[in-house]
Motif scaffolding. Structure first.
Motif, PDB file in Angstrom:
ATOM      1  N   PRO A 203       0.843  -1.198   0.000  1.00 53.92           N
ATOM      2  CA  PRO A 203       0.000   0.000   0.000  1.00 53.92           C
ATOM      3  C   PRO A 203       0.875   1.244   0.000  1.00 53.92           C
ATOM      4  N   THR A 204       0.304   2.379  -0.390  1.00 51.09           N
ATOM      5  CA  THR A 204       0.978   3.667  -0.229  1.00 51.09           C
ATOM      6  C   THR A 204       0.007   4.572   0.514  1.00 51.09           C
ATOM      7  N   THR A 205       0.307   4.829   1.777  1.00 49.78           N
ATOM      8  CA  THR A 205      -0.668   5.517   2.626  1.00 49.78           C
ATOM      9  C   THR A 205       0.007   6.539   3.546  1.00 49.78           C
ATOM     10  N   GLY A 206      -0.837   7.263   4.292  1.00 45.47           N
ATOM     11  CA  GLY A 206      -0.369   8.178   5.328  1.00 45.47           C
ATOM     12  C   GLY A 206       0.484   9.309   4.804  1.00 45.47           C
ATOM     13  N   GLY A 207       1.492   9.664   5.599  1.00 48.27           N
ATOM     14  CA  GLY A 207       2.350  10.803   5.282  1.00 48.27           C
ATOM     15  C   GLY A 207       3.157  10.644   4.018  1.00 48.27           C
ATOM     16  N   VAL A 208       3.366   9.411   3.579  1.00 45.49           N
ATOM     17  CA  VAL A 208       4.073   9.179   2.308  1.00 45.49           C
ATOM     18  C   VAL A 208       3.205   9.656   1.146  1.00 45.49           C
ATOM     19  N   THR A 209       1.912   9.291   1.178  1.00 46.93           N
ATOM     20  CA  THR A 209       0.983   9.761   0.149  1.00 46.93           C
ATOM     21  C   THR A 209       0.830  11.277   0.199  1.00 46.93           C
ATOM     22  N   ALA A 210       0.838  11.834   1.408  1.00 44.29           N
ATOM     23  CA  ALA A 210       0.599  13.266   1.584  1.00 44.29           C
ATOM     24  C   ALA A 210       1.825  14.117   1.278  1.00 44.29           C
ATOM     25  N   SER A 211       2.894  13.513   0.796  1.00 46.32           N
ATOM     26  CA  SER A 211       4.090  14.300   0.468  1.00 46.32           C
ATOM     27  C   SER A 211       4.617  13.911  -0.909  1.00 46.32           C
ATOM     28  N   PHE A 212       5.786  13.340  -0.984  1.00 46.92           N
ATOM     29  CA  PHE A 212       6.465  13.132  -2.260  1.00 46.92           C
ATOM     30  C   PHE A 212       5.747  12.156  -3.198  1.00 46.92           C
ATOM     31  N   ALA A 213       4.962  11.213  -2.655  1.00 47.59           N
ATOM     32  CA  ALA A 213       4.393  10.151  -3.483  1.00 47.59           C
ATOM     33  C   ALA A 213       3.360  10.659  -4.484  1.00 47.59           C
ATOM     34  N   MET A 214       2.732  11.804  -4.228  1.00 47.20           N
ATOM     35  CA  MET A 214       1.711  12.322  -5.142  1.00 47.20           C
ATOM     36  C   MET A 214       2.175  13.578  -5.864  1.00 47.20           C
ATOM     37  N   LEU A 215       3.493  13.748  -5.968  1.00 44.57           N
ATOM     38  CA  LEU A 215       4.051  14.920  -6.645  1.00 44.57           C
ATOM     39  C   LEU A 215       4.734  14.568  -7.961  1.00 44.57           C
ATOM     40  N   GLY A 216       4.552  13.347  -8.429  1.00 48.31           N
ATOM     41  CA  GLY A 216       5.235  12.909  -9.632  1.00 48.31           C
ATOM     42  C   GLY A 216       4.758  13.619 -10.894  1.00 48.31           C
ATOM     43  N   ASP A 217       5.624  13.671 -11.878  1.00 43.20           N
ATOM     44  CA  ASP A 217       5.208  14.122 -13.203  1.00 43.20           C
ATOM     45  C   ASP A 217       4.250  13.095 -13.802  1.00 43.20           C
ATOM     46  N   ILE A 218       4.539  11.825 -13.508  1.00 45.21           N
ATOM     47  CA  ILE A 218       3.675  10.726 -13.941  1.00 45.21           C
ATOM     48  C   ILE A 218       3.505   9.770 -12.772  1.00 45.21           C
ATOM     49  N   HIS A 219       2.243   9.384 -12.518  1.00 41.25           N
ATOM     50  CA  HIS A 219       1.954   8.420 -11.458  1.00 41.25           C
ATOM     51  C   HIS A 219       1.521   7.100 -12.079  1.00 41.25           C
ATOM     52  N   ILE A 220       2.315   6.067 -11.815  1.00 41.29           N
ATOM     53  CA  ILE A 220       1.977   4.711 -12.234  1.00 41.29           C
ATOM     54  C   ILE A 220       1.584   3.940 -10.975  1.00 41.29           C
ATOM     55  N   ALA A 221       0.501   3.179 -11.057  1.00 39.40           N
ATOM     56  CA  ALA A 221       0.084   2.363  -9.909  1.00 39.40           C
ATOM     57  C   ALA A 221      -0.004   0.903 -10.328  1.00 39.40           C
ATOM     58  N   GLU A 222       0.365   0.021  -9.430  1.00 37.25           N
ATOM     59  CA  GLU A 222       0.229  -1.404  -9.702  1.00 37.25           C
ATOM     60  C   GLU A 222      -1.224  -1.833  -9.502  1.00 37.25           C
ATOM     61  N   PRO A 223      -1.701  -2.813 -10.256  1.00 29.17           N
ATOM     62  CA  PRO A 223      -3.103  -3.247 -10.148  1.00 29.17           C
ATOM     63  C   PRO A 223      -3.490  -3.606  -8.715  1.00 29.17           C
ATOM     64  N   GLY A 224      -4.615  -3.055  -8.268  1.00 29.46           N
ATOM     65  CA  GLY A 224      -5.139  -3.366  -6.947  1.00 29.46           C
ATOM     66  C   GLY A 224      -4.462  -2.663  -5.793  1.00 29.46           C
ATOM     67  N   ALA A 225      -3.447  -1.848  -6.063  1.00 36.49           N
ATOM     68  CA  ALA A 225      -2.719  -1.164  -4.987  1.00 36.49           C
ATOM     69  C   ALA A 225      -3.645  -0.220  -4.228  1.00 36.49           C
ATOM     70  N   ILE A 226      -3.531  -0.225  -2.908  1.00 36.35           N
ATOM     71  CA  ILE A 226      -4.283   0.705  -2.069  1.00 36.35           C
ATOM     72  C   ILE A 226      -3.451   1.972  -1.903  1.00 36.35           C
ATOM     73  N   VAL A 227      -4.038   3.102  -2.294  1.00 42.17           N
ATOM     74  CA  VAL A 227      -3.346   4.385  -2.206  1.00 42.17           C
ATOM     75  C   VAL A 227      -4.279   5.380  -1.534  1.00 42.17           C
ATOM     76  N   GLY A 228      -3.831   5.984  -0.441  1.00 41.80           N
ATOM     77  CA  GLY A 228      -4.671   6.953   0.245  1.00 41.80           C
ATOM     78  C   GLY A 228      -3.960   7.546   1.444  1.00 41.80           C
ATOM     79  N   PHE A 229      -4.628   8.457   2.115  1.00 40.39           N
ATOM     80  CA  PHE A 229      -4.058   9.060   3.321  1.00 40.39           C
ATOM     81  C   PHE A 229      -4.591   8.356   4.564  1.00 40.39           C
TER      82      PHE A 229
END
Length: 284
Positions: A203-229
């Motif tokens: 998963p990609t959650t919490g403070g990681v999502t709320a900072s650098f993880a959602m600042l990409g020029d391009i966001h690629i996600a793996e199938p079924g990955a949970i992403v949120g704060f």
């Protein structure tokens, strides 16, 4: 006394001898419960061929999977004082770190490497979820800053693969401060017009999502990955509404414009290579 040496002692040693762990031959899919031959599971990059479930990959597996072989350079992250708060819950924080280090053979939850994807230079920062759920403390923050600095110095792209439960609670405010620190580091990458790609793993959650993880020029996600704060239950209790079943999944986020591509591992290296060719062409 010979009967003790020849009879009793061997039996006693056999009784107390710790058995070596048996080789794992089969892996059970966490989604469909299908039993998968370990070698076949590894060859498919930890993806279930029956249902397509993408299981965790270690940071080292990620590096070897994406980067061209033979030219991989380790970017050193300096070691820091382990426990700034002398934190203890059911267990001392220093003991938790040592247990995680013994289990994963890593210093912390992040690896940074310099290498090439189809001969194009990149700095790659990979999280390892097995290390305290990939939580972000000062070491991880330092590692991401170093990764950004190396990309700027080498004038190459930065790729980050987060897989994390968020901030590391045992470091308190020190952990939370990694959010602005990593954000500033990514802003420096953007000022240099260098490509920054994020591959969101489960998963990609919490403070990681709320900072650098959602600042990409391009966001690629793996199938079924949970992403949120915040977690699903917390949000439902706050808004007093039932959320959709697929809420916070990679597919849901793509539908709502938060993710650019949902991409299986089998296609990742080729797609990232094509993206890097396009992005670096316009930069150069």
């Amino acid at each position: 006394m010979n009967w003790i040496k020849e009879t009793v002692l061997p039996k006693f040693k056999a009784f107390v001898k710790i058995k070596e762990p048996e080789e794992v031959l089969w892996v059970k899919c966490k989604s469909c419960s299908q039993m998968i031959f370990h070698k076949e599971f590894h060859e498919s990059n930890n993806v279930c061929k029956s249902c397509g479930y993408h299981d965790h990959m270690s940071a080292n597996e990620r590096v070897n999977f994406l980067l061209d072989p033979n030219n991989i350079e380790n970017i050193i992250i300096p070691k820091i004082k382990l426990d700034p708060l002398n934190f203890k819950d059911k267990k001392k924080y220093v003991d938790r770190i040592k247990d995680a280090q013994n289990k994963t053979k890593l210093d912390d939850a992040l690896l940074v490497r310099y290498g090439f994807i189809d001969k194009m230079p990149v700095v790659l920062a990979c999280f390892d979820f097995s290390f305290m759920a990939g939580s972000m403390g000062r070491y991880v923050g330092d590692g991401l800053i170093i990764a950004a600095e190396e990309a700027i110095k080498r004038k190459c792209s930065l790729i980050v693969i987060p897989s994390s439960g968020g901030a590391r609670m045992q470091e308190g405010i020190f952990s939370l401060m990694q959010m602005p620190r990593t954000t500033i580091a990514i802003n420096k990458i953007k000022k240099e017009n260098l490509p920054y790609i994020v591959i969101l793993a489960n998963p990609t959650t919490g403070g990681v999502t709320a900072s650098f993880a959602m600042l990409g020029d391009i966001h690629i996600a793996e199938p079924g990955a949970i992403v949120g704060f915040a977690g699903r239950r917390v949000i439902e209790e706050t808004v007093k509404e039932k959320l959709p079943e697929n809420f916070q999944t990679a597919e849901y986020l793509k539908t709502h414009g938060m993710v650019d591509i949902v991409l299986p591992r089998s296609e990742q290296k080729k797609t990232i290579s094509n993206l890097l060719k396009t992005l670096t062409f316009y930069i150069n």
